[in-house]
Design an enzyme around this catalytic site. Structure first.
Site, short mmCIF file in Angstrom:
data_model
loop_
_atom_site.label_atom_id
_atom_site.label_comp_id
_atom_site.label_asym_id
_atom_site.label_seq_id
_atom_site.Cartn_x
_atom_site.Cartn_y
_atom_site.Cartn_z
CG HIS B 6 -1.98 1.05 1.22
ND1 HIS B 6 -2.98 1.11 2.17
CD2 HIS B 6 -2.20 2.09 0.38
CE1 HIS B 6 -3.76 2.16 1.91
NE2 HIS B 6 -3.29 2.76 0.85
NE ARG B 72 -1.71 13.46 -2.41
CZ ARG B 72 -1.04 14.56 -2.12
NH1 ARG B 72 -0.35 15.19 -3.04
NH2 ARG B 72 -1.05 15.04 -0.90
CB ALA B 73 -5.94 7.19 -2.33
CG HIS B 224 -6.82 2.89 5.67
ND1 HIS B 224 -7.77 2.96 4.69
CD2 HIS B 224 -5.79 3.63 5.22
CE1 HIS B 224 -7.35 3.74 3.71
NE2 HIS B 224 -6.14 4.15 4.00
CD GLU B 283 -2.91 5.26 2.93
OE1 GLU B 283 -3.41 4.85 3.98
OE2 GLU B 283 -3.59 5.82 2.05
#
Lengths: 337, 337
Positions: B6, B72-73, B224, B283
């Site tokens: 991630h 980039r989310a 997450h 992340e």
């Protein structure tokens, strides 16, 4: 002494649901329907029957002395109808809670729902809160952070929209459990994704805004162990540090219950959240009704996990009742009554 | 070997953001704006500069061999514009990721974003997925379960709307990370309440519907750490038992990353979730950028927590890379390349 800070009257007599169904049918025909409060024909024996063999029996089996008891959360349905129908429904539900507490004064203390309604100011909610606390001896209220029923269409909790309610809560010295009702959005399952997401959202709104410092006496209980928050304590701590949010000050205002239905969850909760900020709760009889084959006990028998979490007697006392007496100052009277 | 499942390209050169700003300004003037793909003027040196001193340096410091890397989310912004603008933006972002992976083939493997757009069928997303996987060697994709940007206005993940995408993923043998983008709803903070709420919601949609059993090869990573799910494992287990939802079968399809930024969180994750269902992730460089004073290390340096979680070497190996190779079968080629 064990006080359960989170119980809803989920076993109300059938006449209650029938009254509401009639009201809902009327607002479905005409959204501006007002109707009248009328009467819900429930006898004291009906109430005794709905409590003694259910909630009260479980309390006795689990050693819970007192439950802070409020109307069924998923039934609040603030998104249904209008502020008038919400008012009548809330009044009935709150009066029913008062009757439960009158019939079993040693076992229950009353918390009210509020007649919130999407797009409406909170005047009626302030009035109903005052009626419940001043005239009927309630010790707290449930506040729905999303009266739109899972669509989050209203103002966030830091918006001035909410200030009259926070002011009245401070004046009356009652806390609120920040608890949503049923989700209408089909993306959300009510008691899993919506409840847990709303808990996380409410906490985040308070953390990012810092608005609670404007209301020194304001106290919230974020239910279901705080949603995702304790599991992501490092994330929230780290973001707070990056962005200058004041997590320490927030913890003067925000408390978590123990409605987390397995040992590892409670172990984490008591490891990361200050013990002063945890209130025993089970939300029994609620979302999870079965028995965990690993323990042979109900999933929501959260006292089991507290007992096995390695806390000292002093720490357990805080969680079991001392914190509740501090968060609910009006409870004092009830406990001694 | 450590694979981080991630990572997002959060340090892209300024020209990327500038191209997007121009596009966003155009769709704000005219929602039906199409425009053209055009060119984003970024040199290989620009890319090297944006990676070497940032993501790659952190990977080296932390001993991460390979990051599964995607756009980039929070920039995906599927709620912005229309399917045409979303297509051009996604193509650029994915081509940029391909260039990063070409420049650092041993350190990155590519995952694409999809040109989802509210109210649109997934045809363009299926096409872009196929282009990325077949023509450009991508190993997975990010799927936004709420392209409406925090309003949850589209169909749930079990709706047949999504079937063409699930079919194509199965055919191509690529998994999806189910990852939302920025929230437009002011009730939701993007990386705290929206990300964590969406993770919980996606998992719940899969659990309550059981739809994944119709797609035997379908694999999701819920990021997450699964949002609120592991913290409420007993709640989900208990509800599944009450309602007949098949949690065991779901775990053939659903995996959690380790983007949980404190020791207690990771300890809980590895205690309740089968180790086969956990993929190492950080992340990084992402939502939390600071250093935890308790450890002296970055909050998102999740390998630290894995090392201290009491796992055996075999268990750590699964989490660090063996599970990733199973979930991303196309990664095999990349790793050996």
């Amino acid at each position: 002494m064990i006080i359960d800070c989170h119980g809803h009257y989920t076993t109300a007599p059938a006449a209650v649901g029938e009254w509401r169904q009639t009201q809902v049918a009327a607002v479905e025909r005409d959204h501006s329907f007002v109707g009248e409060k009328g009467v819900i024909a429930v006898t004291d024996d009906d109430i005794r029957g709905s409590i003694e063999s259910a909630q009260l029996q479980a309390q006795r089996e689990r050693g819970i002395d007192l439950t802070i008891f409020s109307p069924r959360a998923s039934w609040m349905g603030h998104h249904i109808g209008n502020v008038h129908t919400s008012k009548y429904w809330s009044q009935h539900q709150n009066e029913l809670i008062r009757r439960v507490c009158d019939l079993f004064p040693d076992s229950f203390a009353p918390v009210c729902q509020l007649p919130q309604s999407p797009g409406e100011p909170l005047d009626e909610s302030v009035r109903e809160l005052e009626r419940c606390v001043v005239e009927m001896g309630f010790v707290g209220c449930n506040v729905n952070p999303d009266p739109s029923g899972g669509n989050w269409e209203g103002p966030p909790l830091w918006d001035r929209h909410w200030a009259p309610l926070w002011d009245k809560m401070c004046e009356l010295e009652v806390p609120a459990m920040i608890h949503v009702s049923a989700a209408t959005n089909r993306n959300l399952e009510t008691t899993a994704s919506h409840y847990l997401g709303a808990d996380t959202t409410a906490f985040t709104q308070a953390l990012t805004s810092g608005f609670m410092s404007d209301f020194p006496g304001l106290r919230w209980i974020v239910p279901h162990g705080g949603g995702a928050v304790p599991f992501h304590w490092g994330r929230f701590e780290g973001m707070a540090r990056d962005k200058g949010w004041d997590l320490d000050s927030l913890l003067e205002h925000v408390f978590f219950d123990t409605c987390v239905y397995h040992q590892a969850g409670i172990d984490l909760l008591v490891r990361v959240v200050p013990h002063e900020n945890i209130l025993f709760g089970s939300e029994m009889i609620g979302a999870v009704r079965g028995i965990d084959p690993d323990t042979g006990r109900h999933y929501d028998d959260t006292g089991l996990y507290i007992e096995r979490s390695g806390l000292t007697e002093d720490e357990k006392r805080k969680i079991y009742f001392e914190n509740a007496l501090r968060v609910f100052p009006r409870l004092d009277i009830e406990v001694e009554a």
